[in-house]
Structure formats: structure tokens, C-alpha cells
Design a protein around this motif. Structure first.
Motif, PDB file in Angstrom:
ATOM      1  N   VAL A 260      -6.035   8.402   7.893  1.00  0.00           N
ATOM      2  CA  VAL A 260      -7.113   8.378   9.087  1.00  0.00           C
ATOM      3  C   VAL A 260      -6.432   7.495  10.206  1.00  0.00           C
ATOM      4  CG1 VAL A 260      -9.569   7.752   9.717  1.00  0.00           C
ATOM      5  CG2 VAL A 260      -8.924   8.656   7.713  1.00  0.00           C
ATOM      6  N   LYS A 261      -5.947   6.306  10.040  1.00  0.00           N
ATOM      7  CA  LYS A 261      -5.446   5.315  11.059  1.00  0.00           C
ATOM      8  C   LYS A 261      -4.361   6.145  11.820  1.00  0.00           C
ATOM      9  CE  LYS A 261      -5.186   1.325  11.311  1.00  0.00           C
ATOM     10  NZ  LYS A 261      -5.524  -0.003  11.768  1.00  0.00           N
TER      11      LYS A 261
ATOM     12  N   ARG B 218     -12.273  -0.214   4.123  1.00  0.00           N
ATOM     13  CA  ARG B 218     -11.403   0.900   3.464  1.00  0.00           C
ATOM     14  C   ARG B 218     -12.455   1.859   2.568  1.00  0.00           C
ATOM     15  NH1 ARG B 218      -8.226  -3.598   2.075  1.00  0.00           N
ATOM     16  NH2 ARG B 218      -6.630  -3.757   3.856  1.00  0.00           N
ATOM     17  N   PRO B 219     -13.422   2.659   3.348  1.00  0.00           N
ATOM     18  CA  PRO B 219     -14.352   3.270   2.847  1.00  0.00           C
ATOM     19  C   PRO B 219     -13.918   4.526   1.845  1.00  0.00           C
ATOM     20  CG  PRO B 219     -13.982   4.062   4.960  1.00  0.00           C
ATOM     21  CD  PRO B 219     -13.166   3.000   4.939  1.00  0.00           C
TER      22      PRO B 219
ATOM     23  N   TYR C 254       0.892  -1.109  -0.105  1.00  0.00           N
ATOM     24  CA  TYR C 254       0.062   0.119   0.014  1.00  0.00           C
ATOM     25  C   TYR C 254       0.818   1.225  -0.159  1.00  0.00           C
ATOM     26  CZ  TYR C 254      -3.801  -2.967   1.045  1.00  0.00           C
ATOM     27  OH  TYR C 254      -4.914  -3.845   0.996  1.00  0.00           O
TER      28      TYR C 254
ATOM     29  N   GLU D 273      -2.398   6.734   1.010  1.00  0.00           N
ATOM     30  CA  GLU D 273      -3.878   6.270   1.204  1.00  0.00           C
ATOM     31  C   GLU D 273      -4.602   6.798   2.124  1.00  0.00           C
ATOM     32  OE1 GLU D 273      -4.935   2.585  -0.288  1.00  0.00           O
ATOM     33  OE2 GLU D 273      -2.865   2.059  -1.043  1.00  0.00           O
ATOM     34  N   PRO D 274      -5.888   7.198   1.890  1.00  0.00           N
ATOM     35  CA  PRO D 274      -6.878   8.013   2.880  1.00  0.00           C
ATOM     36  C   PRO D 274      -7.021   7.225   4.070  1.00  0.00           C
ATOM     37  CG  PRO D 274      -7.670   8.667   0.907  1.00  0.00           C
ATOM     38  CD  PRO D 274      -6.578   7.349   0.518  1.00  0.00           C
ATOM     39  N   TRP D 275      -7.396   6.073   4.031  1.00  0.00           N
ATOM     40  CA  TRP D 275      -7.649   5.056   5.108  1.00  0.00           C
ATOM     41  C   TRP D 275      -6.431   5.003   5.980  1.00  0.00           C
ATOM     42  CZ3 TRP D 275      -5.140   0.252   6.162  1.00  0.00           C
ATOM     43  CH2 TRP D 275      -4.527  -0.364   5.113  1.00  0.00           C
TER      44      TRP D 275
ATOM     45  N   MET E  55     -11.665   1.586   9.001  1.00  0.00           N
ATOM     46  CA  MET E  55     -10.518   1.829   8.092  1.00  0.00           C
ATOM     47  C   MET E  55      -9.960   0.771   7.401  1.00  0.00           C
ATOM     48  SD  MET E  55     -10.859   4.917   7.628  1.00  0.00           S
ATOM     49  CE  MET E  55     -12.483   5.044   8.071  1.00  0.00           C
ATOM     50  N   VAL E  56      -9.689  -0.316   8.251  1.00  0.00           N
ATOM     51  CA  VAL E  56      -8.791  -1.418   7.858  1.00  0.00           C
ATOM     52  C   VAL E  56      -9.804  -2.592   7.018  1.00  0.00           C
ATOM     53  CG1 VAL E  56      -7.814  -3.651   8.509  1.00  0.00           C
ATOM     54  CG2 VAL E  56      -6.972  -1.524   9.414  1.00  0.00           C
TER      55      VAL E  56
END
Length: 119
Positions: free
Chosen positions: A74-75, A117-118, A65, A69-71, A113-114
Motif C-alpha cells: 500500500v505504501k 498495520r491494519p 520486514y 507485506e500488504p502494508w 499503514m506504518v
């Protein structure tokens, strides 16, 4: 190292973080000044945060990855918030009930999120 080793370390870090914070929150809610509980909870949650961070980045790399990446962002934000909550727990014991529910919400959001992954 195989991916499952990093996954185990990541989950172990999560368990350590939440157990450590649970001990600190229980101490705050009980109104205790027990130094041993504070020390053990702080050490456990600190090691947990470190394991989450190191194993998480290893997983990101191993699974291919990108770090933008947005997710993942966020994490990372959740990780920073979790790291800062120890100060709130130790300095404002009256907010322990609120922090309890914030921790649950942050754990839920990180899981979403994991697995979903919206974005």
C-alpha cells in the motif's frame, strides 16, 4: 548505519515532498507563472521522493520486514501516486484544490499503514 539515520532521512524526504508540492500548489492556486517556484518545488519534491524511497527500503530491510507485506505494498502504491501527482499539479492548475486534499489523504493513509498495520 543505525536505524534512526534511515528514519530521519525518511521523514526529511516526507517534509521535502510536501513542502515542494505545497509550493507548486500555491503557485497553481495563485495563478502564477513564476518559473523559479516551479523549478524549486519540482527539485525539492523530486529529492524528497528519492529520500523516501531509499530510506524506506533501507528501513524495511533493517527492521526485517518482507517486501510482500500488504502494508508495504500500500505504501509503495501511495509512493507511485505521489510521484505522478507532480504532472497533475503542473499540467492542470485548476485541480490544485482537489490535489491538496488528496495529498493530505495519502499522507494520512501512509501514516496509518506504518503505525497501525491494519493488514
Amino acid at each position: 548505519m543505525p536505524i534512526y539515520i534511515y528514519q530521519i532521512l525518511h521523514i526529511t524526504g516526507l517534509v521535502m515532498l510536501f513542502v515542494g508540492y505545497g509550493a507548486l500548489l500555491g503557485r497553481s492556486i495563485a495563478g502564477s507563472e513564476e518559473k523559479r517556484v516551479k523549478k524549486l518545488g519540482s527539485i525539492t519534491s523530486g529529492i524528497g521522493l528519492l529520500l523516501i524511497f531509499v530510506a524506506g527500503f533501507a528501513l524495511i530491510s533493517k527492521l526485517g520486514y518482507g517486501f510482500a507485506e500488504p502494508w508495504i505494498i500500500v505504501k509503495l502504491v501511495i509512493w507511485f501516486i505521489l510521484g505522478g501527482l507532480i504532472a497533475v499539479i503542473n499540467r492542470k492548475p485548476a485541480s490544485a484544490g482537489t490535489v491538496w486534499w488528496v495529498l493530505i489523504a495519502l499522507g494520512l493513509i501512509a501514516s496509518v499503514m506504518v503505525y497501525l498495520r491494519p493488514f
